[in-house]
Structures are given as structure tokens and as C-alpha cells.
Motif scaffolding. Structure first.
Motif: not given
Length: 327
Positions: A296-305
Motif C-alpha cells: 500500500s505504501a508503494l502503491s500510494t507513492a507510485f500513483r502520486q509520482r
């Protein structure tokens, strides 16, 4: 959804009627670069062409033409602002760049970093072929801690300069074999090395020789991005500097240890998602293997980036998502 397309496109005046070639060229170069003026010694039979490589983030253009003078006036910088830089490298022939009080003679091995934020004049001889890479202003100004535009001659014939020149020409020569992720990754590294060349005396080195500190910190974080325990403190300890030195060096480059660690982990995931060696891994496994605490931490950061989630990229096919930072 963010674009995932790396495009290679060739254009030439051969496909245009003789009387329309100069108009075509003016419009074409403006669309690829920015609004400029064009001085044609001959308008009856003008020969020119480009090979353009680009993603959402980076652009590299090989161009050639009959003799021409490009100008960007003070009025154009006001009414069609463009703060970004261009790295210009002749492959054959000669060019002369005039900007401010500088006049640079450009030949193979001698390039320049030029800003489109201030007026200039570029004279190109008929024998000249050149590469021009667009570079976001913040990528240069942040690393060099500049608030005003820079124009700099770049020696690309020896040392680190030769490495940068070889990367630039190689990026063009291998244009038909590259993926989005590969083109963006090489371009990112090329800009980083270019800034080291352009720094000269413009970037502060005290206290603690901040230039050297930043370079080493960036290299260490990139090489150890997958370490889930990496922090600014562990980076400083590993390199033998204080946390304050590391923070100050990155502050001059417009970032922080935490932001840089996250950025390198995201780039690591971006590169691994389409790689055959990692296709067997779930998104959760890939997150842990790339230094993230959870999927979930990856998905959130990845989508923001990048504007999409990792699962969308995994299901989209073999090409990785392009970098969507604003230029």
C-alpha cells in the motif's frame, strides 16, 4: 492514465513542396523546441530534417539543415516563456552560439548548456549535424543551487565530458531498441552527470565540500535503494559524514534524504515492473524487495509520482510507465 509511450519520429523537408519548406521548418522546430526567429540565406530550396526521441519527461533531437540562424529575442522570452535548458552537441560541422556576453564556437566534442529563458543567437553551417536534449530547469538549477539561468561551455571530448557525450550519442544511435523506462533512466543519469560538469565554481562546496558529499550520497542511495532500513542517518554513517552535512548538500540540490530515497526506490520499482526477471513476483513481494514497508505504501507513492498504480503498469505490457514530473 499517464502515457507509457516512447516515440521516435523522423521529419524532413524532402516531403514538402519547395516553396513551403522554410515555413514547414520554422513551424516544426517551434513545435519541438520553442518560439524562435529563423534566418534563411536561401528560401527557394531549403533542406533540413530531424530525428526526435521523446517521452513525457525527456526529449532528444538530432537535427541538420542548410545554413540557418536561429534567434530568440527578449520579446519571445517574455511572450513565449521557456525556462528550460538545452544541451547542444554538434556531431559534424560547426555552430556559433551567442548568449549574453558569451560567444561559443561549437564543434564535435565541444558542446554547451544553453537556457531558453534569455535571448540568444545560434548560427549553423550547412555541414552541421547536432544533438539537442531538453532539460527541465529545476533539474539544473536545483542541483547547482542557482536562482538565475546558466549558459556554459561543456567539454565533451575527455574525462567525464566524454562519458556524457558518448551517452548522448549512444542514446540516439540505439533509439530503435530502447523502451520508455530505458530512455528515461539513461536521460536521468545523463542530466545528473551533466550537472557535475556544469557546476564548475557555481555550486557551493563549503562547508564539508558539499559537491562531493551530494555526489557520493546520490550514488550510495541509488546503489542501496532496496535496503528497507536506509535513512538519512544510515547514509551519513555509511559515508562517514554527519547527518547535517548530508542534509545541507541535498538541500542545495533542492531535495532531502527522505525524498531522494523514495525517488530512487520508485525508479527501482519502475524499472523492475516490466523486467522478465521480476515478472514472477507479486506487487507485494516487489514492494518489499525494493525497500518499501508495504504494497500500500508503494502503491500510494507510485500513483502520486507516476499517475498510475503498479498493478496497472504490470498489466499494461512490457514497457514501464514514463516519468510524469512537470517540465
Amino acid at each position: 492514465m499517464a502515457s507509457e509511450t516512447y516515440v521516435v519520429h523522423a521529419s524532413t523537408t524532402r516531403d514538402v513542396a519547395l516553396r513551403e519548406r522554410t515555413d514547414f521548418w520554422s513551424e516544426h522546430v517551434t513545435s519541438c523546441q520553442s518560439r524562435m526567429g529563423y534566418g534563411y540565406p536561401r528560401t527557394d530550396d531549403f533542406h533540413a530534417g530531424t530525428i526526435r526521441q521523446f517521452t513525457d519527461t525527456h526529449q532528444l533531437v538530432m537535427f541538420w539543415s542548410d545554413t540557418i540562424t536561429y534567434t530568440r529575442t527578449a520579446g519571445q522570452t517574455r511572450h513565449a516563456p521557456d525556462e528550460d535548458y538545452r544541451l547542444l552537441l554538434p556531431v559534424t560541422g560547426e555552430m556559433v552560439m551567442r548568449q549574453g556576453d558569451q560567444e561559443l564556437r561549437l564543434v564535435p566534442g565541444a558542446g554547451c548548456l544553453v537556457t531558453f529563458a534569455t535571448p540568444f543567437e545560434l548560427r549553423q553551417d550547412v555541414s552541421a549535424r547536432a544533438l539537442i536534449m531538453s532539460i527541465a530547469a529545476q533539474e539544473v538549477n536545483g542541483r547547482l543551487n542557482r536562482s538565475s539561468p546558466l549558459t556554459a561551455a561543456i567539454d565533451l571530448a575527455s574525462g567525464l565530458g566524454r562519458v556524457v557525450g558518448d551517452m548522448l550519442t549512444g542514446l540516439h544511435e540505439e533509439r530503435d531498441t530502447l523502451t520508455t523506462g530505458q530512455f528515461d533512466a539513461v536521460s536521468d543519469r545523463l542530466v545528473e552527470l551533466l550537472c557535475m560538469l556544469a557546476a564548475g565554481d557555481d555550486r557551493p562546496t563549503a562547508p564539508g565540500h558539499l559537491t562531493d558529499v551530494e555526489t557520493m550520497v546520490r550514488r550510495y542511495i541509488r546503489e542501496h535503494a532496496a535496503d528497507p532500513g536506509m535513512t538519512g542517518i544510515t547514509v551519513a554513517q555509511a559515508l562517514g559524514w554527519s547527518l547535517r552535512q548530508v542534509q545541507l548538500a541535498l538541500q542545495h540540490a533542492g531535495t532531502t534524504p527522505r525524498e531522494l530515497i523514495r525517488e530512487e526506490r520508485l525508479r527501482l520499482v519502475r524499472d523492475r515492473l516490466p523486467a522478465p526477471a521480476y515478472r514472477h513476483m507479486t506487487i507485494t513481494e516487489l514492494a518489499y524487495a525494493s525497500g518499501f514497508s508495504s504494497s500500500s505504501a508503494l502503491s500510494t507513492a507510485f500513483r502520486q509520482r507516476f499517475g498510475v498504480c503498479p498493478r496497472e503498469v504490470r498489466h499494461a505490457g512490457p514497457r514501464p510507465v514514463g516519468d510524469t514530473r512537470p517540465s
